[in-house]
Design an enzyme around this catalytic site. Structure first.
Site, PDB file in Angstrom:
ATOM      1  N   ARG A  58     -28.172 -57.242 -16.760  1.00 45.87           N
ATOM      2  CA  ARG A  58     -26.718 -57.200 -16.587  1.00 45.87           C
ATOM      3  C   ARG A  58     -26.080 -58.474 -17.131  1.00 45.87           C
ATOM      4  NH1 ARG A  58     -24.203 -57.690 -10.752  1.00 45.87           N
ATOM      5  NH2 ARG A  58     -24.376 -59.879 -11.351  1.00 45.87           N
ATOM      6  N   TYR A 111      -2.914 -52.607 -29.181  1.00 51.45           N
ATOM      7  CA  TYR A 111      -3.627 -51.406 -28.723  1.00 51.45           C
ATOM      8  C   TYR A 111      -3.100 -50.949 -27.368  1.00 51.45           C
ATOM      9  CZ  TYR A 111      -7.834 -48.659 -27.452  1.00 51.45           C
ATOM     10  OH  TYR A 111      -8.724 -47.675 -27.067  1.00 51.45           O
ATOM     11  N   ASP A 181      -7.367 -59.600 -31.191  1.00 52.96           N
ATOM     12  CA  ASP A 181      -8.182 -58.423 -31.464  1.00 52.96           C
ATOM     13  C   ASP A 181      -8.335 -58.356 -32.981  1.00 52.96           C
ATOM     14  OD1 ASP A 181      -9.148 -55.846 -32.022  1.00 52.96           O
ATOM     15  OD2 ASP A 181      -8.219 -55.011 -30.219  1.00 52.96           O
ATOM     16  N   LYS A 206     -16.116 -49.609 -33.692  1.00 53.62           N
ATOM     17  CA  LYS A 206     -15.468 -49.290 -34.963  1.00 53.62           C
ATOM     18  C   LYS A 206     -16.368 -49.691 -36.141  1.00 53.62           C
ATOM     19  CE  LYS A 206     -11.828 -48.044 -32.526  1.00 53.62           C
ATOM     20  NZ  LYS A 206     -12.132 -48.445 -31.148  1.00 53.62           N
TER      21      LYS A 206
END
Length: 388
Positions: A58, A111, A181, A206
């Site tokens: 994790r 976004y 971003d 992406k």
């Protein structure tokens, strides 16, 4: 505009890591949830610095850590942290670094889910302002409690470019952190850290992943800031990237330079073609608006990706629907950056007023230009435009 040779070398870098044979062509997948230690003392020592030791997947995992090193090198950062999705990375920055009473300034078209998260954080006392004009005077929108300036450049939907040097100089002079971003440009075509930005965020789903078969996100920056992101935004929120996901992203990373050059070549032909069509009122892409000769574009971008948008003349929902449904090479779907060409639109039958309020056309259509070839893509677009 081309990909630098240094970036090619980093993308194709050999595996170097614990437990992996140095000559391995592909990085091994450490499909394990935990790592045992020989003594309790060693366990305690490593757990105290889990951001740099393998204790529990994790937190850190050798396969994921190798991807993080590659991404940090590509972005010219000191460190990186990977997440299970782009929103996981965005959430770690906004939810992990901000506190009640802080203010965030969002710049450019950002976004949509990022702004939804910002609205959600209002209930915890985090304020925000959105400035969609990429050329606005940002100083008048800063507050005494502004803790972060968050920007997309090129931005969502309209792909407009923000002067990152000016933005970061302004923020730094006020002691304000900055984040961007950088998914549109990829680490190959834009290096925001070299322009003064503190944190770079990517949706690895992406172009970096590139095959529409994995979701992922990343945050890159200084070692000090990434340590804060790790403990506050990654460990506590749990948006973990698995070793298998990391191996898929690494596979995509190896072909990123080749794919981006092809995405660029196809997209520029599409942009030039659409600009000549009477049914198209406008084309939004840095190559078209303001154009490759623009000083700001040339100073920040070394290449162009395949995501663009167009405005259909006299746009209505019916017009957009007819155009989108007529496409065959461009398939209808969310996301972008894979082999396949995709089409989507924010236009709905009942949201014209909302679009205008956001500065968006009621005939706006977004295209992700894939790798099928420009001839096939142009034929597809011409066939759909002829029906309007």
């Amino acid at each position: 505009m081309t990909v630098g040779e240094l970036d090619r070398e980093i993308c194709a870098g050999p595996w170097v890591g614990p437990g992996g044979e140095p000559g391995a062509v592909a990085p091994p997948v450490f499909q394990t949830s935990l790592f045992t230690k020989p003594t309790f003392g060693e366990f305690v020592r490593q757990q105290a610095a889990e951001h740099e030791n393998f204790v529990y997947s994790r937190g850190t995992n050798p396969t994921v850590a190798f991807l993080e090193r590659q991404l940090a090198l590509l972005e010219r950062g000191e460190a990186a942290k990977c997440f299970g999705s782009g929103m996981g990375a965005i959430g770690a920055v906004l939810g992990g670094l901000l506190r009640s009473g802080d203010h965030v300034l969002f710049v450019n078209n950002v976004y949509g889910p990022t702004l939804e998260l910002a609205r959600h954080l209002e209930r915890f006392g985090v304020e925000h302002t959105v400035v969609t004009d990429p050329h606005a005077d940002l100083e008048e929108h800063l507050r005494d409690n502004t803790a972060l300036v968050y920007v997309e450049s090129p931005g969502t939907m309209l792909m407009r470019v923000v002067d990152l040097r000016a933005l970061t100089a302004l923020a730094r002079g006020r002691g304000i952190r900055t984040a961007i971003d950088n998914t549109w440009a990829t680490p190959l075509f834009q290096k925001p850290l070299e322009l003064g930005v503190d944190l770079v965020i990517h949706s690895l789903t992406k172009y970096v992943g590139g095959h529409s078969d994995v979701t992922g996100g990343a945050v890159i920056g200084s070692a000090e800031l990434l340590r804060e992101v790790f403990y506050r935004g990654h460990q506590l929120f749990g948006a973990v990237m698995s070793a298998m996901e990391a191996s898929l992203v690494l596979r995509g990373l190896r072909t990123l330079p080749v794919r981006m050059e092809r995405h660029q070549a196809n997209a520029l032909r599409v942009v030039e073609h659409l600009q000549r069509q009477d049914a198209v009122a406008a084309v939004h892409h840095p190559y078209a608006d303001p154009g490759p000769g623009d000083a700001l574009v040339r100073s920040q971008l070394t290449g162009f990706s395949g995501l663009l948008s167009l405005e259909l003349g006299g746009g209505t929902f019916a017009t957009v629907e007819r155009f989108v449904d007529a496409l065959r090479v461009f398939r209808i779907g969310v996301s972008w950056g894979g082999y396949e060409s995709l089409v989507s639109s924010p236009v709905r039958a009942d949201n014209a007023d909302r679009l205008r309020a956001d500065g968006l056309s009621t005939g706006l259509v977004r295209l992700s230009v894939g790798l099928e070839g420009a001839d096939a893509q142009l034929d597809d677009l011409d066939r759909a435009l002829a029906l309007l």
